[in-house]
Design an enzyme around this catalytic site. Structure first.
Site, PDB file in Angstrom:
ATOM      1  N   GLU A  20      31.241  45.516  27.726  1.00 25.31           N
ATOM      2  CA  GLU A  20      32.278  45.486  28.784  1.00 25.31           C
ATOM      3  C   GLU A  20      33.100  44.228  28.608  1.00 25.31           C
ATOM      4  OE1 GLU A  20      31.161  46.151  32.882  1.00 25.31           O
ATOM      5  OE2 GLU A  20      29.672  47.660  32.290  1.00 25.31           O
TER       6      GLU A  20
ATOM      7  N   GLN B 107      38.676  49.679  31.405  1.00 24.43           N
ATOM      8  CA  GLN B 107      38.101  50.956  31.029  1.00 24.43           C
ATOM      9  C   GLN B 107      39.219  51.840  30.461  1.00 24.43           C
ATOM     10  OE1 GLN B 107      35.550  52.656  34.066  1.00 24.43           O
ATOM     11  NE2 GLN B 107      34.489  50.729  34.379  1.00 24.43           N
TER      12      GLN B 107
ATOM     13  N   TYR C 131      34.323  39.273  31.304  1.00 25.71           N
ATOM     14  CA  TYR C 131      35.629  39.670  31.840  1.00 25.71           C
ATOM     15  C   TYR C 131      36.570  38.471  31.892  1.00 25.71           C
ATOM     16  CZ  TYR C 131      34.072  44.345  33.123  1.00 25.71           C
ATOM     17  OH  TYR C 131      33.625  45.648  33.070  1.00 25.71           O
TER      18      TYR C 131
ATOM     19  N   GLU D 225      23.594  45.917  33.383  1.00 26.01           N
ATOM     20  CA  GLU D 225      23.606  44.740  34.267  1.00 26.01           C
ATOM     21  C   GLU D 225      22.327  44.717  35.122  1.00 26.01           C
ATOM     22  OE1 GLU D 225      27.445  44.125  36.199  1.00 26.01           O
ATOM     23  OE2 GLU D 225      28.362  43.764  34.246  1.00 26.01           O
TER      24      GLU D 225
HETATM   25  O1  AHR Z   1      33.690  47.832  34.797  1.00 26.99           O
HETATM   26  C1  AHR Z   1      33.427  47.706  36.160  1.00 26.99           C
HETATM   27  C2  AHR Z   1      32.031  47.162  36.465  1.00 26.99           C
HETATM   28  O2  AHR Z   1      31.916  45.860  35.973  1.00 26.99           O
HETATM   29  C3  AHR Z   1      30.888  47.894  35.814  1.00 26.99           C
HETATM   30  O3  AHR Z   1      30.491  49.002  36.532  1.00 26.99           O
HETATM   31  C4  AHR Z   1      29.797  46.857  35.829  1.00 26.99           C
HETATM   32  O4  AHR Z   1      28.885  47.023  34.784  1.00 26.99           O
HETATM   33  C5  AHR Z   1      30.550  45.547  35.742  1.00 26.99           C
HETATM   34  O5  AHR Z   1      30.133  44.637  36.690  1.00 26.99           O
END
Ligand code: AHR
Length: 510
Positions: free
Chosen positions: A314, A363, A258, A192
């Site tokens: 992610e 995660q 996300y 990021e």
């Molecule tokens: O997964 C949590 C966080 O989300 C990670 O550290 C980051 O890369 C993202 O913003």
């Protein structure tokens, strides 16, 4: 169907008239891509209780462990088949200095984990602990290098420490207990970099990437696969600039997406939600299809041969933390809704198997959409874990194209959402695996699978469903969400008819 919700009973799952879906299964189609097993990748960051408590309890702990790793967790992950594990971050990676995490534990410096709740990090889990874990799990390591606050020299020496057979770094590694180098394929050059990884512009990052990547060498037959720190969801310009300026100097470019309501204000409860929120979350999740497609379209312009991979390193749900827990530790429960997000996402990822070569859910334990939650001696396997276990038959299997028209509806927040989602693949033994998701809480659906030639036989099935989609597995209680054998199908010549109950996920092996 009336919307019903109470925090106690959750969303009612109803039995209404079946909807009918016809699916053509082109199992004879040639030249289909392999679904990279790395699409089932995981992510472990020094964040909250992911590493400490989650993976690592130390060899002196009363919690049963294998050389410091929780035994229950290791066994559950071995069953899951984890193809690749990304570490040490996330945002943490750009503040991590690997030399702090080697050598005698009592000499390792302590740092403040400023990204994640200001927790003191004692560095007792470092390079050796991570690479040995990967060996124990039979997992490919994916190292995230510090570009934001590190140096080119620091990252270059880390690679040498891990992979070289001779020289001072290798001698240091041997003195710390590991003579043979480890194997390392995936190297992330920053994380990021547009945000917590340094707040850079894509132009500046591209130049920096080239400096870092140049000096991260391949030692003694170990070949690195270098990943550029990619865009967040809708930032298509980031991908465009990296494709233009870095091109084939990177093997892959990452993307983060996300399933989150928004980055400011409440993200909603992980367990207490109504029907509107249920469908809104699923609709936001399936929007990843359009997002991946748009990034791929840009990549196609610069790389029509498909030499550079896309890695969604992610993804997953992000809700408010569980009440009473540290807001910086991102600990959330995991319901049947999360299982739906996992299965719908994996179905979409399979459709992008040509270009999408890795995905890492965020995660692995105790953080965000975790596979496993821990509390003292106990662990809980989440509904998401069960999806990953049911779906692991698709790892490295050949994609089978399906032709069907899913009815669509608009979620309360205005996003389109399919009423059904299917995927299929053929494994190396010739078995065909079909996974079907019925997200609708108010109707069962009857799916007729029409094969090109196959006469389906020796069929086994498994189903994941619960009383309400708010159900989750909790400590000290019998699991509320667990897979069960499934027999709701009938084979006739080259047809298979399957009845998928409301709000359920079904896997079939033929
Ligand atoms: O997964 C949590 C966080 O989300 C990670 O550290 C980051 O890369 C993202 O913003």
């Amino acid at each position: 169907m009336k919307k019903i919700f109470t925090a106690v009973t959750g969303i009612a799952i109803a039995i209404a008239a079946n909807a009918q879906v016809n699916v053509k299964v082109h199992e004879t189609a040639e030249d289909q891509p392999v679904i990279a097993k790395e699409i089932y990748g995981q992510f472990a960051e020094h964040l909250g209780r992911c590493i400490y408590d989650g993976i690592w309890v130390g060899p002196d702990s009363e919690i049963p462990n294998i050389d410091g790793y929780r035994k229950d967790l290791v066994e559950a992950l071995q069953t899951l088949k984890v193809p690749v594990l990304r570490w040490p971050g996330g945002c943490f990676a750009d503040e991590y200095h690997w030399r702090d995490g080697i050598g005698p534990k009592e000499n390792r410096p302590k740092m403040i984990n400023s990204n994640w709740g200001g927790t003191v990090e004692d560095n007792s889990f470092g390079t050796h602990e991570f690479f040995n874990l990967c060996e124990l799990l039979g997992t490919e390591p994916y190292l995230s290098g510090n570009v934001g606050s590190g140096t080119v020299e620091e990252l270059a020496k880390w690679i040498e420490y891990i992979t070289a057979k001779g020289g001072t770094m290798a001698e240091m590694r041997a003195a710390n207990g590991r003579k043979e180098p480890w194997h390392l394929k995936y190297l992330g050059v920053g994380n990021e970099s547009w945000g917590c990884g340094g707040n850079m512009t894509p132009e500046f990052y591209s130049d920096l990437y080239k400096r870092y990547a140049t000096y991260c060498r391949d030692f003694d037959g170990n070949i690195l696969y270098k990943v550029a720190s990619g865009a967040t969801d809708y930032d298509y310009n980031w991908t465009k600039v990296l494709m233009d300026r870095i091109g084939t100097l990177m093997h892959g470019v990452s993307l983060h997406y996300y399933t989150v309501k928004g980055w400011t204000g409440s993200k909603g409860s992980a367990t207490e939600f109504d029907i509107d929120s249920y469908y809104d979350v699923l609709a936001k999740c399936v929007e990843v299809d359009e997002v991946i497609t748009k990034h791929e379209t840009i990549m196609d312009v610069y790389d029509p041969e498909g030499e550079i991979d896309l890695l969604l390193d992610e993804w997953g749900t992000w809700f408010d933390v569980e009440p009473g827990t540290n807001p910086g530790h991102l600990y959330q429960q995991n319901t049947m809704r999360d299982a739906m997000v996992a299965a719908l996402s994996l179905n979409i990822f399979h459709n992008h198997a040509e270009r999408l070569k890795m995905a890492n859910i965020a995660q692995i334990v105790n953080v965000l959409q975790a596979m496993i939650l821990t509390q003292g001696n106990e662990i809980v396997l989440t509904p998401t874990y069960h999806v990953f276990r049911m779906y692991n038959v698709h790892q490295d299997a050949t994609y089978i194209p399906l032709e069907y028209k899913a009815a669509e509806f608009t979620s309360p927040s205005g996003r389109p959402m399919p009423e059904i989602s299917l995927t299929a693949s053929r494994d190396s033994e010739g078995n065909i695996n079909v996974s079907i998701v019925n997200p609708m809480v108010d109707k069962a659906q009857t799916v007729t699978l029409d094969f090109d030639e196959l006469k389906p036989e020796n069929i086994t099935g498994e189903i994941l469903k619960s009383k309400t989609v708010n159900d989750y597995n909790d400590f000290g209680k019998a699991p509320a969400v667990a897979p069960a054998p499934f027999t709701g199908f009938k084979a006739k010549k080259d047809q298979l008819t399957v009845t998928i109950p409301a709000a359920s996920i079904v896997s079939l092996t033929l």
